[in-house]
Design an enzyme around this catalytic site. Structure first.
Site, PDB file in Angstrom:
ATOM      1  N   LYS A  35       0.842  -1.214   0.000  1.00 17.65           N
ATOM      2  CA  LYS A  35       0.000   0.000   0.000  1.00 17.65           C
ATOM      3  C   LYS A  35       0.871   1.255   0.000  1.00 17.65           C
ATOM      4  CE  LYS A  35      -0.188  -0.372   5.034  1.00 17.65           C
ATOM      5  NZ  LYS A  35      -1.016  -0.655   6.222  1.00 17.65           N
ATOM      6  N   ARG A 134     -10.739   0.682  14.878  1.00 12.91           N
ATOM      7  CA  ARG A 134     -10.646   1.424  13.617  1.00 12.91           C
ATOM      8  C   ARG A 134     -11.698   0.882  12.662  1.00 12.91           C
ATOM      9  NH1 ARG A 134      -4.900   1.681  10.436  1.00 12.91           N
ATOM     10  NH2 ARG A 134      -5.328  -0.528  10.117  1.00 12.91           N
ATOM     11  N   TYR A 264      16.199  31.561   3.584  1.00 12.26           N
ATOM     12  CA  TYR A 264      14.971  32.272   3.980  1.00 12.26           C
ATOM     13  C   TYR A 264      14.937  32.547   5.484  1.00 12.26           C
ATOM     14  CZ  TYR A 264      12.800  31.216  -0.550  1.00 12.26           C
ATOM     15  OH  TYR A 264      12.492  31.146  -1.882  1.00 12.26           O
ATOM     16  N   MET A 335      11.985  24.842  -0.938  1.00 12.36           N
ATOM     17  CA  MET A 335      11.143  23.893  -1.669  1.00 12.36           C
ATOM     18  C   MET A 335      11.976  22.957  -2.551  1.00 12.36           C
ATOM     19  SD  MET A 335       7.996  24.627  -4.284  1.00 12.36           S
ATOM     20  CE  MET A 335       6.950  25.449  -3.093  1.00 12.36           C
TER      21      MET A 335
HETATM   22  C1  LIG Z   1      -0.313  -1.566   6.942  1.00  9.94           C
HETATM   23  C2  LIG Z   1      -0.881  -2.810   7.476  1.00  9.94           C
HETATM   24  C3  LIG Z   1      -0.054  -3.907   7.751  1.00  9.94           C
HETATM   25  C4  LIG Z   1       1.457  -3.825   7.718  1.00  9.94           C
HETATM   26  O1  LIG Z   1       1.892  -3.154   8.892  1.00  9.94           O
HETATM   27  P1  LIG Z   1       3.427  -2.922   9.245  1.00  9.94           P
HETATM   28  O2  LIG Z   1       3.426  -2.310  10.589  1.00  9.94           O
HETATM   29  O3  LIG Z   1       3.979  -2.009   8.205  1.00  9.94           O
HETATM   30  O4  LIG Z   1       4.082  -4.261   9.209  1.00  9.94           O
HETATM   31  C5  LIG Z   1      -0.670  -5.094   8.117  1.00  9.94           C
HETATM   32  N1  LIG Z   1      -2.020  -5.176   8.220  1.00  9.94           N
HETATM   33  C6  LIG Z   1      -2.836  -4.125   7.990  1.00  9.94           C
HETATM   34  C7  LIG Z   1      -4.303  -4.285   8.133  1.00  9.94           C
HETATM   35  C8  LIG Z   1      -2.300  -2.908   7.626  1.00  9.94           C
HETATM   36  O5  LIG Z   1      -3.103  -1.861   7.414  1.00  9.94           O
END
Ligand SMILES: *Cc1c(COP(=O)(O)O)cnc(C)c1O
Length: 396
Positions: A35, A134, A264, A335
């Site tokens: 992701k 969550r 800056y 930047m």
């Molecule tokens: C992002 C995520 C992971 C991986 O987590 P890490 O801490 O990066 O190993 C596993 N399960 C879910 C549901 C996640 O959202």
């Protein structure tokens, strides 16, 4: 090599870290979290490399667009979308063959209607909330939801999972163990209705590195495959290899006089005549402005800027490596450009030289955890924030 700032990704290191996860997982299947652009490392090339080398059986994504891009690039591995999918997003997600997470009745009904309308059977994993608060089903609802799933011919329940918010912290071990016990009961409740469920999973990196994985049969590592521990305070049990190396180049070198200011806001005043190098990277590339020299920044491992703020507080900030030597950032990160103090001697640094923002140069190393400390954040965010305009060079 037109763009001076680049993010090099060492795929051999990534696969070595995945192998470590697999070894710790002891025969369980491995889902690699890709992701958020593979935590900034490049979604498609990372996923294709994992698929080619067979180093994970599953990939984990967060948004449908990631799945669409992976399928368009030829990724055929199963994809689990960790997050709830909004009803208007379901047709595309199901069309891409993404495995959906479902955690309540509305989500199940929407997924089953959309899949039925498309004439498909959609794969789903039941998300159970055992303490993250969550997403996911209350453990007490699992049996009822399992019955609804059993009565949904357009859905196939391929898995059940939960998520662990404190698996990376030693003091959280008891909470995590209690979650896993609750999860075990939830799995039993679901299986009493659905029969054996193929994939049962809970472990993120923290749990892979530090917990008994119990009766789960798949793990979901993310940050550890990119080379860092989820929490910098965790005592490393396994060495992980650095995956990302972030570099830029020197574009200008000049001499300035004692009392002149750099950048800056004129926040840094040269305490003596000195040489300044300008580097072609800034916050527009994701190199945080919190790397500016400033009073009160967390202490890095090296003595950095020698200057003081007007009130006498020593200034600290980020640093960069050139040819195996460490130089402090002075003034504010702009930047697109950042200035370094090379010191009073005529420098050997030249326009065009490679500058390491993160990674090794000679015997010096700036770890992702050092950048995270300066930014007051976790390593995850450092690489996620590397901007799109920084090309990813994947090697190995
Ligand atoms: C992002 C995520 C992971 C991986 O987590 P890490 O801490 O990066 O190993 C596993 N399960 C879910 C549901 C996640 O959202």
């Amino acid at each position: 090599m037109p763009t001076p700032t680049r993010f090099q990704v060492d795929l051999d290191a990534l696969h070595a870290n995945l192998a470590t996860a697999r070894e710790l997982a002891g025969g369980r299947r491995v889902l690699a979290a890709v992701k958020a652009n593979a935590y900034g490392h490049g979604l498609v090339p990372v996923a294709l490399s994992i698929q080619e080398r067979g180093s994970a059986e599953w990939l984990g994504i967060a948004v449908t667009e990631e799945g669409r891009q992976l399928r368009a690039a030829g990724v055929t591995l199963p994809l689990l979308k960790f997050t709830p999918t909004l009803p208007d997003d379901l047709p595309e997600a199901i069309d891409a063959g993404i495995t959906l997470s479902v955690g309540d009745e509305d989500a199940i009904l929407a997924a089953r209607a959309t899949a039925a309308e498309a004439g498909r059977v959609a794969d789903v994993h039941l998300a159970v909330d055992t303490g993250m608060r969550r997403v996911g089903a209350e453990p007490s609802d699992v049996e009822r939801l399992a019955a609804l799933l059993a009565a949904s011919p357009s859905l196939r329940v391929g898995g059940i999972f939960t998520h662990l918010p404190i698996s990376d912290v030693v003091t959280g071990a008891e909470f995590t163990r209690a979650q896993l016990a609750t999860f075990d009961d939830a799995v039993a409740a679901a299986e009493s209705v659905l029969g054996p469920i193929e994939l049962v999973h809970a472990a993120n990196s923290g749990a892979v590195l530090g917990h008994d994985l119990g009766r789960t049969n798949m793990v979901r590592p993310g940050i550890m495959i990119y080379g860092s521990y989820p929490d910098v305070a965790t005592v490393p049990t396994r060495p992980l290899r650095d995956v990302g190396r972030w570099t830029s180049r020197v574009t200008f070198v000049k001499r300035i006089c004692a009392g002149e200011t750099v950048g800056y806001g004129r926040t840094w005043t040269a305490p003596a005549d000195t040489w300044i190098a300008t580097v072609a990277v800034g916050y527009g590339d994701g190199y945080s402005r919190l790397n500016s020299s400033r009073a009160g920044a967390p202490a890095p491992p090296e003595p950095l800027s020698t200057a003081a703020s007007p009130d006498g507080t020593p200034q600290r900030g980020g640093r960069m490596l050139i040819d195996g030597r460490s130089y402090p950032v002075v003034g504010r990160v702009c930047m697109d450009q950042t200035m370094l103090d090379l010191g009073p001697e005529p420098p050997s640094v030249r326009v065009g030289d490679e500058v390491v923002l993160m990674g090794t140069s000679g015997s010096e190393r700036i770890g992702v955890e050092e950048l995270a400390a300066l930014m007051g954040t976790i390593t995850y965010e450092v690489t996620c924030l590397i901007a799109d305009r920084v090309p990813r060079d994947l090697r190995g």
